[in-house]
Design an enzyme around this catalytic site. Sequence first.
Site, mmCIF file in Angstrom:
data_model
loop_
_atom_site.group_PDB
_atom_site.id
_atom_site.type_symbol
_atom_site.label_atom_id
_atom_site.label_comp_id
_atom_site.label_asym_id
_atom_site.label_seq_id
_atom_site.Cartn_x
_atom_site.Cartn_y
_atom_site.Cartn_z
ATOM 1 N N LEU A 190 62.660 12.123 10.282
ATOM 2 C CA LEU A 190 63.127 12.923 9.155
ATOM 3 C C LEU A 190 64.484 13.542 9.448
ATOM 4 C CD1 LEU A 190 61.976 14.099 6.374
ATOM 5 C CD2 LEU A 190 61.412 16.138 7.714
ATOM 6 N N CYS A 244 72.266 38.269 -8.285
ATOM 7 C CA CYS A 244 71.779 36.897 -8.414
ATOM 8 C C CYS A 244 70.460 36.853 -9.170
ATOM 9 C CB CYS A 244 71.610 36.270 -7.030
ATOM 10 S SG CYS A 244 73.181 35.908 -6.209
#
Length: 312
Positions: free
Chosen positions: A88, A285
């Site tokens: 991975l 945010c």
Amino acid sequence: MTTTLDDTATTDGTATVGTSAADIEFHYDFGNDFYALWLDETLSYSAAVWDGIDPAEPDTTSLPRAQRAKLDLHLDLAGAAPGAGLRLLDVGCGWGGLLARAVGTGRAAEATGLTLSRAQQAHVRSLGLPGVDVRLESWDGHRPERPYDGIVSVGAFEHFATADLDAAARLAAYRAYFERCHGWLRPGARMSLQTIAYDGVLGGDGPVGAFVAAEIFPGAVLPRLGEIVLASDPYFAVVLVRASAEDYARTLGAWSARLLRARAEAERLVGPDGYRRYRRYLRACEVTFLRGAATLYRIGFRRRDEPLRPAA
């Protein structure tokens, strides 16, 4: 004016397209101890998956559960089932939460993480994760020895282009990333991407965007979904798109609450100004996601056997 891709030297001497290593370190090397105060125990610095988690559950238990659900979702999308033992790649591995989850559950037997933050690299190495190699390296400087079985990238795509690029140059940068991923993967492999993106606004203008660009993430720019689709289509088929601004808003709310509780220690580590800057950033945010100016995309891809070529 047409701008060209900005190739900036990283700390290992390779060239990178997008946010520079210096700008990455401006943010992520603010201090591992500081981030550990308000992130969860996995040190995941991206939106969690909150499906089925009661809003009344304390964030001390709910945030780690939601972050592990996020990690598992992306590993699933990359084809890394429990026990699969894949090879991975994690592009933008942060403090290694996904790498640890991947090898700890047997989803990956070997995992490589890329980061431009020396503090993050040092932290991941300190974990002593078996089969894990973390490199201080940009995606465009990465040269694997053999193909990967899956790729995950969570919260890094926002740094793959810069605000000074015009639309054509941004698209070229994104397409270069997907082309490189196609070349890294074995036939039939899967890939997962999580990114913030513009939604209800066309760009980052306005006081919130200006504050984040100047004080938090210099050099970064958000993509739009159409750019991601156009850039990836020659190399990957899209198998899943999931949009969830709510997931990011709830994650930011949890982070903000945890930072507030840790105010005294945060001020000791980064000073009152640093504490206030991050509290303002997290709250701003959160509002951005709640009002729909930005959203969060989780996208699953399947590698095309051969890239699509325009008709002659």
